[in-house]
Scaffold this motif. Sequence first.
Motif, short mmCIF file in Angstrom:
data_model
loop_
_atom_site.label_atom_id
_atom_site.label_comp_id
_atom_site.label_asym_id
_atom_site.label_seq_id
_atom_site.Cartn_x
_atom_site.Cartn_y
_atom_site.Cartn_z
N TYR A 141 1.41 -1.02 0.09
CA TYR A 141 -0.22 0.38 0.02
C TYR A 141 0.77 1.53 -0.21
CZ TYR A 141 1.21 1.19 4.94
OH TYR A 141 1.96 1.41 6.10
N LEU A 142 -0.26 2.00 -0.49
CA LEU A 142 0.71 3.74 -0.50
C LEU A 142 0.15 4.50 0.19
CD1 LEU A 142 3.47 5.26 -0.99
CD2 LEU A 142 2.88 5.50 -2.90
N SER A 143 0.04 5.20 1.02
CA SER A 143 -1.08 6.40 1.35
C SER A 143 -0.79 7.96 1.91
CB SER A 143 -1.10 5.38 3.14
OG SER A 143 -3.06 6.41 3.89
N SER A 144 -1.81 8.95 1.87
CA SER A 144 -1.58 9.88 1.68
C SER A 144 -1.44 10.23 3.09
CB SER A 144 -2.18 10.31 1.08
OG SER A 144 -3.73 10.52 1.41
N SER A 145 -1.90 9.38 4.33
CA SER A 145 -1.59 8.95 6.01
C SER A 145 -0.83 10.12 6.40
CB SER A 145 -1.99 8.78 6.36
OG SER A 145 -3.39 7.85 5.84
N SER A 146 0.64 9.93 5.39
CA SER A 146 1.87 10.53 6.51
C SER A 146 2.44 10.87 5.46
CB SER A 146 2.33 9.98 7.47
OG SER A 146 2.47 8.04 6.92
N SER A 147 3.90 11.44 6.03
CA SER A 147 4.78 12.15 4.88
C SER A 147 5.70 10.65 4.26
CB SER A 147 6.09 13.10 4.82
OG SER A 147 6.25 12.15 6.50
N ASP A 148 5.53 9.45 4.65
CA ASP A 148 6.10 8.65 4.52
C ASP A 148 5.27 7.36 3.73
OD1 ASP A 148 5.09 7.55 6.79
OD2 ASP A 148 6.70 6.81 7.93
N GLY A 149 4.46 7.94 3.59
CA GLY A 149 3.01 6.69 2.85
C GLY A 149 2.45 5.94 4.18
N SER A 150 3.13 5.99 5.34
CA SER A 150 2.28 4.11 6.05
C SER A 150 0.81 4.84 6.65
CB SER A 150 3.79 4.03 7.41
OG SER A 150 3.68 5.45 8.18
N ASP A 151 0.63 3.84 7.18
CA ASP A 151 -0.85 3.91 7.41
C ASP A 151 -0.65 2.88 8.55
OD1 ASP A 151 -4.11 5.40 6.94
OD2 ASP A 151 -4.02 3.36 7.15
N ASP A 152 -1.25 3.70 9.19
CA ASP A 152 -1.44 2.58 10.55
C ASP A 152 -2.52 1.12 10.47
OD1 ASP A 152 0.16 3.70 11.98
OD2 ASP A 152 -1.20 4.88 13.41
N GLN A 153 -3.98 2.16 10.37
CA GLN A 153 -4.77 1.04 9.54
C GLN A 153 -4.30 -0.22 8.30
OE1 GLN A 153 -8.09 1.98 7.32
NE2 GLN A 153 -9.50 0.23 8.09
N CYS A 154 -3.31 0.23 7.95
CA CYS A 154 -3.17 -0.65 6.55
C CYS A 154 -2.00 -1.78 7.54
CB CYS A 154 -2.62 0.01 4.92
SG CYS A 154 -3.96 1.27 4.30
N GLU A 155 -1.78 -1.42 8.23
CA GLU A 155 -0.70 -1.64 8.54
C GLU A 155 -1.39 -2.73 9.88
OE1 GLU A 155 3.11 -2.37 9.24
OE2 GLU A 155 2.72 -0.19 7.26
N LEU A 244 -12.21 -4.09 -0.10
CA LEU A 244 -13.55 -4.86 0.27
C LEU A 244 -13.02 -4.50 2.29
CD1 LEU A 244 -15.79 -7.03 -0.96
CD2 LEU A 244 -16.12 -4.69 -1.38
N LYS A 245 -11.99 -5.17 2.68
CA LYS A 245 -11.16 -5.10 4.52
C LYS A 245 -11.16 -3.92 4.23
CE LYS A 245 -8.67 -8.28 5.16
NZ LYS A 245 -7.57 -8.60 5.45
N LEU A 246 -11.34 -2.28 3.28
CA LEU A 246 -10.16 -1.01 4.11
C LEU A 246 -11.51 -0.50 3.90
CD1 LEU A 246 -7.75 0.90 3.74
CD2 LEU A 246 -8.32 1.11 1.92
N LEU A 247 -12.77 -1.00 2.99
CA LEU A 247 -13.42 0.52 3.05
C LEU A 247 -14.65 -0.57 4.40
CD1 LEU A 247 -14.14 0.28 -0.68
CD2 LEU A 247 -12.86 2.55 0.78
N GLY A 248 -14.34 -1.62 5.24
CA GLY A 248 -15.35 -1.98 6.17
C GLY A 248 -15.72 -3.02 5.70
N MET A 249 -16.41 -2.92 4.95
CA MET A 249 -17.71 -3.40 3.51
C MET A 249 -17.16 -5.54 4.63
SD MET A 249 -17.79 -2.30 0.48
CE MET A 249 -17.64 -0.49 0.02
#
Length: 279
Positions: A141-155, A244-249
């Motif tokens: 994954y790559l996320s805009s949530s932080s400058s280094d591309g990380s995201d707690d939910q994805c982790e 689907l997992k990311l979107l909580g479905m």
Amino acid sequence: MEFVPEKGKAVHGDCTTLVLPALSIGNVGQLAVDLLVSTLRAERIGFLDDPNVLPCIGNDAYGPVPSGELALPLEAYGSPSDAVTFVQQRSPVVKGMMIEFAKNLADFAVSSGKKHIVVLSSLDFGRWKSIDTSSGLPTYYLSSSSSDGSDDQCEQFGWKRLPDFNPDQRCWKYLSTLAEGSNAAQEGLPTEDDLEEDDYYPSLPFAALFSLFKAKGLKVTCLLCYCSEGDNMSDAFHLAEAALKLLGMKKNLSGHGGDWIIPYSWKTVYGPPPDISIF
């Protein structure tokens, strides 16, 4: 880019999430979007007309009975019950126009009230440096949530941040500069023949989409998997499940079984099986 609605339809205001593919090796992102549209029974709400996308036309991708519905290069589908809009891209972007296309898509996302963009795409298996499939095909994954591309939910899902992502790398930095509207000289972007190893990721379509959506202040999550050319249906299931997992479905959609609804067009996408008598 112009949105042309189907008669009596429009982009639903409650659909604040946009899911779309970024074209790449194996067309996995497009296959995953087809699978999601079919399974969630999303309704086509219109088309996007953009001069940077090559024209194409085909039969309805989802219905088993010919009903006169035609598939066009850029289609929009809505699933209000899931608060999701899908954009399906069926033909490539004109060479050299990916940035302009990404700008137009970002403008559409903002004007239609989107807040979270999920980009589905694939990476060349031949460039995978640390191959480890002991626990199945990994999701990156790559996320805009932080400058280094990380995201707690994805982790928490056990996904891995895109390897070697570095916002200060020359091509990533160039994309960011363009996305922010700077008139930076184009000498900063290497030609296709001059691309180096660490230029691979930012040279792909998902990188342009990520940078342009992020510059608009939207949350962006790119879901990626490595693959090779060939029958990539299993990769499409993998990415669709991750979306689907990311979107909580929470649906019973594991693997090829469960409640997945296979798009009708998949029946002939790879042709008939080989004649076993040749073996």
